[in-house]
Write a protein that holds these residues in place. Structure first.
Motif, PDB file in Angstrom:
ATOM      1  N   ALA A 251      14.775 -33.856  -2.269  1.00 35.69           N
ATOM      2  CA  ALA A 251      13.541 -34.114  -1.526  1.00 35.69           C
ATOM      3  C   ALA A 251      13.666 -35.371  -0.669  1.00 35.69           C
ATOM      4  CB  ALA A 251      12.370 -34.245  -2.500  1.00 35.69           C
ATOM      5  N   LEU A 252      14.275 -36.403  -1.207  1.00 39.09           N
ATOM      6  CA  LEU A 252      14.439 -37.640  -0.447  1.00 39.09           C
ATOM      7  C   LEU A 252      15.284 -37.420   0.802  1.00 39.09           C
ATOM      8  CD1 LEU A 252      15.004 -40.219  -3.313  1.00 39.09           C
ATOM      9  CD2 LEU A 252      13.081 -40.160  -1.730  1.00 39.09           C
ATOM     10  N   GLY A 253      16.371 -36.675   0.650  1.00 44.44           N
ATOM     11  CA  GLY A 253      17.209 -36.391   1.808  1.00 44.44           C
ATOM     12  C   GLY A 253      16.437 -35.646   2.881  1.00 44.44           C
ATOM     13  N   GLU A 328       6.244 -35.516  -3.378  1.00 45.30           N
ATOM     14  CA  GLU A 328       5.065 -35.876  -2.605  1.00 45.30           C
ATOM     15  C   GLU A 328       5.448 -36.623  -1.332  1.00 45.30           C
ATOM     16  OE1 GLU A 328       1.830 -34.835  -3.507  1.00 45.30           O
ATOM     17  OE2 GLU A 328       3.172 -33.673  -4.774  1.00 45.30           O
ATOM     18  N   ALA A 329       6.426 -37.523  -1.452  1.00 48.88           N
ATOM     19  CA  ALA A 329       6.870 -38.289  -0.286  1.00 48.88           C
ATOM     20  C   ALA A 329       7.506 -37.388   0.757  1.00 48.88           C
ATOM     21  CB  ALA A 329       7.853 -39.374  -0.725  1.00 48.88           C
ATOM     22  N   ALA A 358      10.230 -25.585   3.108  1.00 49.33           N
ATOM     23  CA  ALA A 358      11.271 -26.125   2.232  1.00 49.33           C
ATOM     24  C   ALA A 358      10.781 -27.334   1.453  1.00 49.33           C
ATOM     25  CB  ALA A 358      12.501 -26.490   3.056  1.00 49.33           C
ATOM     26  N   ALA A 359       9.960 -28.171   2.084  1.00 51.20           N
ATOM     27  CA  ALA A 359       9.486 -29.380   1.409  1.00 51.20           C
ATOM     28  C   ALA A 359       8.627 -29.051   0.198  1.00 51.20           C
ATOM     29  CB  ALA A 359       8.710 -30.258   2.389  1.00 51.20           C
ATOM     30  N   ARG A 360       7.914 -27.942   0.256  1.00 49.35           N
ATOM     31  CA  ARG A 360       7.038 -27.584  -0.856  1.00 49.35           C
ATOM     32  C   ARG A 360       7.815 -27.128  -2.084  1.00 49.35           C
ATOM     33  NH1 ARG A 360       1.867 -27.991   0.264  1.00 49.35           N
ATOM     34  NH2 ARG A 360       1.422 -27.189  -1.817  1.00 49.35           N
TER      35      ARG A 360
END
Length: 387
Positions: A251-253, A328-329, A358-360
């Motif tokens: 997620a951070l990437g 969340e970020a 994709a983020a979800r």
């Protein structure tokens, strides 16, 4: 032991090296692979050759001798370059870790060198259609039949089964003392009779496909059981905590990639006399998203530090928090990036719109944010269970 807040020189060097690899491939490569229905084989092979895939596995079995801290750096930096390798979460992080910690010597010799050099992959099968987030409702069962085990059950949303040499399946066996079912882990090789797979059509644009698995009287030798059949949750969470940490890295990437695109656009896009990034209505939301990503990384580093130090209990809390914060970020960062670009944020040229879906994923898998809040409320805060 590396400091959990400030990365040491080796970690910074690893970040720089992986970032350079990711930059050579980038989002255009990733998008082309997805469009052609292929896999990121070239990137996987080069990452393996450079020693990045097995950086967390023991040196005596061909790995780098590091830990989840190092592997999370690899995944985060590839994601920040726009070309994440989802199978890093599954193959070396979950399966490799479980086998390295609990596998027999034969299992280690058979699987770890291949997982480390990228020549072999493993999938991980825990989720079931009727269990959802409740792992205590897993109905895949394993029973003894002489010296063999026989598995029956179903799994859903299992990533990369088509490219995996085997799947580490979570089943349940009956405790001879209590009669209760307890989780156990089994290596099921791809062509084992009775082991079937069906692709699941997804709206998600990714090289890794999702599958439903069926286990119909799958017969396995005694050596397919990983670890002690009485260890139960201890062995299971040895894989689930790294999974949460690596999901945070994923997620951070993703969030960092979206932010880089948005910041570059805000610096150069000029509608009136100044670039749009000069306006606080554009700048402040991007600054907030950046802060959230940095804070999430600190929790991810803490979780990885605790896990690599052998503090499974502390790592469990931190890994859940890291996964929650990073998800969340990332969702916020991607949403703000698309909004910053306006109409351009929805075009294929800029490649951000597909990241909304994709983020979800990080919010939902491998455990929903609501279940993490349940964990924190009763484990960290001592509040009564709601389920």
């Amino acid at each position: 032991m590396s400091n959990p807040v400030i990365e040491n020189e080796e970690h910074r060097a690893l970040r720089d090296a992986v970032a350079a690899l990711g930059k050579r491939y980038g989002r255009a490569y990733f998008a082309q692979v997805v469009a052609e229905g292929k896999h990121t084989d070239e990137l996987w092979a080069e990452a393996a050759e450079l020693g990045y895939l097995g950086v967390n596995l023991p040196e005596e079995y061909g790995g780098g001798g590091g830990g989840i801290a190092e592997l999370s750096i690899v995944l985060e930096e590839l994601g920040a370059a726009g070309c994440p390798l989802l199978m890093l979460v599954v193959s070396p992080a979950i399966c490799g870790t479980v086998i390295a910690r609990f596998g027999t010597e034969e299992q280690k010799r058979t699987w770890l060198p291949g997982l480390a050099d990228g020549s072999r992959k493993m999938a991980f099968g825990i989720t079931e259609p009727d269990a959802g987030s409740n792992s205590h409702r897993i109905t895949t069962t394993a029973r003894r039949d002489g010296d063999d085990w026989v598995l029956n059950g179903r799994k859903v949303f299992i990533s990369g089964v088509d490219i995996a040499d085997a799947t580490l399946i979570v089943g349940r066996t009956e405790d001879s003392r209590t009669g209760r079912l307890k989780p156990c882990l089994f290596i099921v090789e791809r062509d084992t009779p009775g082991f079937g797979r069906t692709p699941i059509s997804m709206e998600l644009a990714a090289p890794e496909k999702q599958f439903e698995l069926t286990l119909d009287d799958v017969r396995l030798p005694a050596g397919a059981l990983v670890g002690d059949e009485d260890a139960g949750l201890l062995q299971l969470f040895a894989g689930l905590n790294p999974e949460r940490i690596m999901t945070a890295a994923f997620a951070l990437g993703m969030g960092r990639y979206a932010m880089d695109r948005a910041v570059d656009y805000a610096r150069t896009r000029q509608v009136w006399k100044d670039p749009i990034g000069a306006h606080q209505a554009v700048a402040h939301p991007l600054a907030q998203a950046h802060i959230e990503l940095e804070l999430a990384r600190l929790m991810m580093q803490k979780a990885a530090h605790l896990y690599d130090a052998g503090d499974d209990m502390g790592a469990g809390e931190a890994a859940n928090m890291a996964k929650y914060a990073a998800a969340e970020a990332a969702v916020h960062a991607v949403d703000q990036a698309v909004h910053t670009l306006g109409g351009n944020g929805l075009t294929q040229e800029y490649g951000l719109a597909s990241m909304i879906t994709a983020a979800r994923v990080a919010r939902i898998a491998p455990v929903s944010r609501e279940m993490i809040l349940n964990f924190v409320s009763h484990q960290s805060l001592g509040l009564p269970k709601s389920y």
